[in-house]
Design an enzyme around this catalytic site. Structure first.
Site: not given
Length: 196
Positions: A85-88, A126, A156
């Site tokens: 996941c690019e956020h976390h 996703q 996450c």
């Protein structure tokens, strides 16, 4: 550009120090290099051409068995994948179900799994992953329709915050004839039947 393992290892060493750890203690001494090696694998798809596995096609009308022209979809269910996941920068993993309605081109089934693997080996979300898979297949195969359903569990959500350990996320990406919900209903039923 390949992952710069030396830079990743140096950055991980900094992270360990920033959280109050000693990167020289025996249990952590090899951690920066191990993380760098893992990142080289996790992000190996960044510069890869996702359409490359689809380059070797078979012509339906002029191929080895033109009398067996497909009248329906080709579906590969339960393609297992993992991504970050690019956020976390936490892992998410799940299954992708990919179907396409051929025009004149078909492709070996392993090529569909390879497309998923290449696109998943990048920092991702996703929703975008499903859209990229659908676009790649639709364009490379000139398919009359493409449907991609992804069911994944996200680190996450399962490991931090509210910790919903069993929650999964389902996304749908459709192209061509499968943008009509009625046209894709049979495929959705086939995916669901595989879960039993």
């Amino acid at each position: 550009m390949a992952v710069d393992r030396d830079r990743v290892a140096a950055a991980i060493r900094e992270v360990l120090e920033a959280i109050g750890e000693d990167p020289e203690r025996p249990g952590l001494r090899q951690t920066p290099q191990r993380v760098a090696d893992a990142y080289a694998e996790f992000f190996g798809g960044i510069d890869a051409d996702a359409a490359a596995p689809l380059a070797r096609t078979i012509s339906v009308s002029q191929g080895p068995a033109p009398e067996t022209e497909p009248s329906g979809a080709v579906m590969l269910r339960d393609i297992q994948f993992r991504s970050v996941c690019e956020h976390h920068l936490l892992l998410f993993r799940g299954k992708a179900h990919v179907a396409y309605l051929p025009g004149d081109k078909v492709v070996g089934l392993g090529a569909l799994a390879n497309v998923v693997e290449i696109l998943a080996a990048r920092p991702q979300v996703q929703e975008r992953l499903g859209e990229q898979i659908a676009d790649t297949i639709a364009e490379a195969l000139e398919a009359r329709g493409v449907l991609v359903v992804i069911d994944a569990m996200h680190g996450c959500l399962t490991m931090r915050g509210e910790r919903q350990r069993e929650a999964s996320t389902v996304t749908v990406a459709a192209r061509g004839e499968y943008t009509d919900p009625a046209a894709r209903a049979e495929l959705i039923a086939l995916i669901a039947a595989g879960r039993g």
